[in-house]
Design an enzyme around this catalytic site. Structure first.
Site, PDB file in Angstrom:
ATOM      1  N   HIS A 107      88.489  43.814  40.299  1.00 52.60           N
ATOM      2  CA  HIS A 107      89.635  42.810  40.281  1.00 52.60           C
ATOM      3  C   HIS A 107      90.032  42.342  41.593  1.00 52.60           C
ATOM      4  CE1 HIS A 107      90.803  43.152  35.984  1.00 52.60           C
ATOM      5  NE2 HIS A 107      89.713  43.802  35.961  1.00 52.60           N
ATOM      6  N   TYR A 155      65.518  38.404  59.826  1.00 51.01           N
ATOM      7  CA  TYR A 155      66.945  39.197  60.083  1.00 51.01           C
ATOM      8  C   TYR A 155      66.655  40.626  60.122  1.00 51.01           C
ATOM      9  CZ  TYR A 155      71.295  36.652  60.349  1.00 51.01           C
ATOM     10  OH  TYR A 155      72.119  35.981  60.660  1.00 51.01           O
ATOM     11  N   HIS A 186      89.757  35.865  34.605  1.00 51.42           N
ATOM     12  CA  HIS A 186      89.300  37.315  34.676  1.00 51.42           C
ATOM     13  C   HIS A 186      89.213  37.976  36.251  1.00 51.42           C
ATOM     14  CE1 HIS A 186      87.304  41.048  32.655  1.00 51.42           C
ATOM     15  NE2 HIS A 186      87.895  41.475  33.772  1.00 51.42           N
ATOM     16  N   SER A 203      82.283  53.202  30.778  1.00 51.96           N
ATOM     17  CA  SER A 203      83.372  52.077  31.074  1.00 51.96           C
ATOM     18  C   SER A 203      83.201  51.149  29.967  1.00 51.96           C
ATOM     19  CB  SER A 203      82.781  51.474  32.554  1.00 51.96           C
ATOM     20  OG  SER A 203      83.226  50.059  32.474  1.00 51.96           O
ATOM     21  N   SER A 204      84.599  50.657  29.464  1.00 50.03           N
ATOM     22  CA  SER A 204      84.728  49.606  28.614  1.00 50.03           C
ATOM     23  C   SER A 204      83.751  48.499  28.846  1.00 50.03           C
ATOM     24  CB  SER A 204      86.072  49.461  28.296  1.00 50.03           C
ATOM     25  OG  SER A 204      86.731  48.881  29.490  1.00 50.03           O
ATOM     26  N   ASP A 205      83.638  48.197  30.079  1.00 46.63           N
ATOM     27  CA  ASP A 205      82.685  46.964  30.339  1.00 46.63           C
ATOM     28  C   ASP A 205      81.165  47.053  30.129  1.00 46.63           C
ATOM     29  OD1 ASP A 205      84.768  45.096  31.359  1.00 46.63           O
ATOM     30  OD2 ASP A 205      84.791  46.478  33.224  1.00 46.63           O
ATOM     31  N   SER A 246      84.629  55.838  31.486  1.00 44.85           N
ATOM     32  CA  SER A 246      85.811  54.900  31.521  1.00 44.85           C
ATOM     33  C   SER A 246      87.064  55.596  32.108  1.00 44.85           C
ATOM     34  CB  SER A 246      86.203  54.436  30.000  1.00 44.85           C
ATOM     35  OG  SER A 246      87.200  53.629  30.087  1.00 44.85           O
ATOM     36  N   GLY A 247      87.810  55.196  32.832  1.00 44.98           N
ATOM     37  CA  GLY A 247      89.265  55.594  33.103  1.00 44.98           C
ATOM     38  C   GLY A 247      89.311  56.895  33.803  1.00 44.98           C
ATOM     39  N   ASP A 268      75.246  33.079  53.995  1.00 37.87           N
ATOM     40  CA  ASP A 268      74.353  34.171  54.286  1.00 37.87           C
ATOM     41  C   ASP A 268      74.116  34.965  53.022  1.00 37.87           C
ATOM     42  OD1 ASP A 268      73.452  33.961  56.998  1.00 37.87           O
ATOM     43  OD2 ASP A 268      75.375  34.606  57.595  1.00 37.87           O
ATOM     44  N   HIS A 321      81.812  45.469  39.067  1.00 33.73           N
ATOM     45  CA  HIS A 321      83.054  44.360  38.448  1.00 33.73           C
ATOM     46  C   HIS A 321      84.062  44.925  39.238  1.00 33.73           C
ATOM     47  CE1 HIS A 321      85.815  42.597  36.169  1.00 33.73           C
ATOM     48  NE2 HIS A 321      86.235  43.346  35.616  1.00 33.73           N
ATOM     49  N   GLY A 333      87.534  49.059  38.741  1.00 35.04           N
ATOM     50  CA  GLY A 333      86.354  48.599  39.131  1.00 35.04           C
ATOM     51  C   GLY A 333      85.219  49.771  38.551  1.00 35.04           C
ATOM     52  N   ASN A 334      84.007  49.007  38.615  1.00 36.15           N
ATOM     53  CA  ASN A 334      82.999  50.118  38.018  1.00 36.15           C
ATOM     54  C   ASN A 334      81.683  49.345  38.592  1.00 36.15           C
ATOM     55  OD1 ASN A 334      81.985  47.942  36.026  1.00 36.15           O
ATOM     56  ND2 ASN A 334      84.060  48.291  35.291  1.00 36.15           N
TER      57      ASN A 334
END
Lengths: 244, 244, 244, 244
Positions: free
Chosen positions: A96, A228, A170, A73-75, A44-45, A119, A94, A27-28
């Site tokens: 998974h 709210y 994905h 990050s590779s993303d 990354s990683g 909501d 992002h 995740g990132n």
């Protein structure tokens, strides 16, 4: 450089495992300083246990690293595309997360079937077409961003009202006014996926909520008539201060 | 003797309950010193709370105990077969993780339906035929290893690219360059099983990802053009340093 | 003012995340002092970590805030309607617990299919019709209370024997003699939803328990012949002292 | 009186929430001293946090309380019947663990579909017929024990080889040589229910394992040729020392 934003992005990244949204480091989170045109993203990683605010990498809106000793990050190209296409967003996430990936694998939208969904998301959470062979082989991560933007354009969706998307085969991307709000939306998306899965299994009918319910929930949190929380009208409350 | 490897194997065993992969003591990890031709494995039936690095048992590639006061895991003959048949692997894990065992019970492969799967497994994760009556009654654990090797041979699978297998009616085995990497793969296998289960229930269609997606994900982590993490090209990064 | 009740309501609110019933702050508990005709409710949109007993807001049975610096929960009008319609209840809980919301989304009652259900709910847990367009656009939260009351009236249900309801397309409300008992019922409702979901998937038959089983379980906990716990006959035991 | 057994039964009760098998106080464990003909059981409706070894109640094999200030579990008559009918058992557990209750609600056996099941249960785990109206209205808990005994007799099952049963529309009971072993079996039963549920959903075929697999797993843990753990042949190892 951008020390406050780095801390904010670091904190938002660290919330992902606490919210049960990531396995290992899958995740990132990034956050942007719109005035400077620079965003900050997780390297990354790197293990969450080893991560420090100063590890965050600074990137410009061309995707070029401006500061930082580690690879971003590779993303990163996906984030770059989204920041350029969606000018009002301040943070991107992002993950998974597993029920969201199940819908992405099945290539099904997460249907709007209850107020929990309404909501936060004004529409079904769309799933994109899977990337084509050409899109995967060349500039994969950049094309991942582009297919999200294309999906919102093709369907006429407002990225501010529906702050998340599934990339087919994905997984989920979410965004928001701040990195923290984008993390909030990532959690809501996973909860909505989980509930929609079980509701769908129970009935196999079209159980979409009507448009007037979506309108009601959207406008009681957004705009001049919002009522709210403690400080409305204000749609930018700290994410965790939302209440149902 | 092999103290460093014993600690590594001990640590890898202790990660299994933390990752939610074992109930009671239903799991084991081993690791091999290829130069010496010896592997180190968890003793049979010792509580995780009582386990110490020095309890690890040293076994040779004929399955003979070389050092250790306790019985090695009853699955030792399975590990022996796999180390002999798969010369590049450095560690092996066996668990009874629940969604993986569900696929093994249903005698179904875990289908490759998303990038989460493709990042670690280049193919569907195969399920073996169940052992025959003769295979079960004589040298059961050894035959468990042999049916895995046979399944990979019959299907033309590369054990390095698809580092795991389900034994029909039983459960998952995974492997990797190190014991730690094998544990990582055991967790990914369970996550993939969980996602594939829910995706399958949602759609009941063939939702396999295309071959070019599998290729892309495999080669961006392996070989000269890998671009993941902080130290690539290098396919042997510490497992937890993978990122998506 | 009402300090003891504020502490009781605060404690009951804090149990919700511990019981796994809320994500973020998506839940609220109130409790009433029937002699004074005043109830105490959680403020709107405050993090559980920041919540203090003194933050609780005091509201009268017309829904008017009598004491407190913060806005009460936006669901306050729902609570007001229920306290007026159900004179024997002392506490109310609303959550978005996920399996309950799945049934509410599918617009299905939670069927009474086992003793776990029968120990707390004397009937299927009903789902209301979704609110109409007019009901949503005007006095939404008040109408949420009204549709619960209407559902119990239309079906001839006793709110004391069936202390919970699903609002269609929304989620669960539960109540009880005390705020703590209402929290207990919220947890039982979610457990019953989870079990009923899986039982339904396994069999797709009508698996309702017979009326005599419902009678038996109701009357062994309620009334003169109750024989549960340490202090029966007494249907008002501390919630956590129930045992099966 | 029976202080050692009280501590053993207390410890076994406290393991139930740790293993995720009980909500609130919905579970109980007892253990028997066969020489004295007395068993020790949890008191009715006491919070786990408040429970002490000295609270355990001593009961004889006619179900009469011999020592203790508190009411014994309301399920005491069920335990009494089982201790009388199954002379080799030393401990009994009852829970409302959720996947087991789902099978009991659906009135389906938990099918033997993998080695995880075969390692502990030599057969499908049977579900009893639901109690009749007469059985429920008179001596309900005693009849709960009797329907278990009847089910084992009618099906010709060996209670020692299949140490658990589902009561239709209710939930699981397990037993074992010791209270601790009965707790172990309660956890295995729930894990087997969870796996069998998902395997059944995936395939809807008859996926029972063959008899020779059941034989193999039973006899490698029981009898003269057992080869599990550190001290075999010995079928009475501490429960947690089982390994697969």
């Amino acid at each position: 450089m951008l020390d406050k934003l780095k801390t904010e992005v670091y904190d938002a990244n660290m919330r992902l495992p606490k919210l049960g949204l990531v396995t290992f480091t899958w995740g990132n989170v990034s956050g942007i300083d719109r005035d400077k045109g620079l965003f900050v993203i997780k390297p990354s990683g790197v293990d969450y246990d080893d991560l420090k605010p100063s590890d965050m990498v600074v990137v410009d809106l061309n995707g070029k690293v401006v500061e930082g000793n580690m690879n971003p990050s590779s993303d990163t190209p996906t984030h770059t595309v989204l920041y350029n296409a969606f000018p009002k967003i301040g943070g991107i996430v992002h993950t998974h997360s597993e029920m969201a990936v199940a819908f992405a694998s099945a290539r099904l939208d997460i249907p709007a079937v209850n107020t929990t969904h309404a909501d936060t998301f004004y529409n079904d959470i769309p799933v994109t077409e899977p990337l084509t062979k050409a899109e995967i082989e060349d500039a994969y991560e950049e094309n991942t961003g582009k297919v999200i933007v294309k999906t919102f354009a093709d369907r006429g969706l407002d990225y501010d009202a529906t702050p998340g998307c599934l990339v087919g085969q994905h997984g989920p991307f979410t965004w928001g006014a701040t990195p923290d709000k984008a993390v909030y939306n990532a959690k809501v998306l996973e909860v909505c996926a989980n509930i929609a899965y079980h509701a769908t299994m129970l009935t196999h009918k079209d159980i979409h909520v009507p448009q007037y319910l979506l309108d009601k929930h959207y406008y009681r949190k957004h705009g001049a008539n919002a009522y709210y929380g403690q400080n409305n009208p204000d749609s930018k409350n700290h994410a965790a201060r939302e209440e149902k």
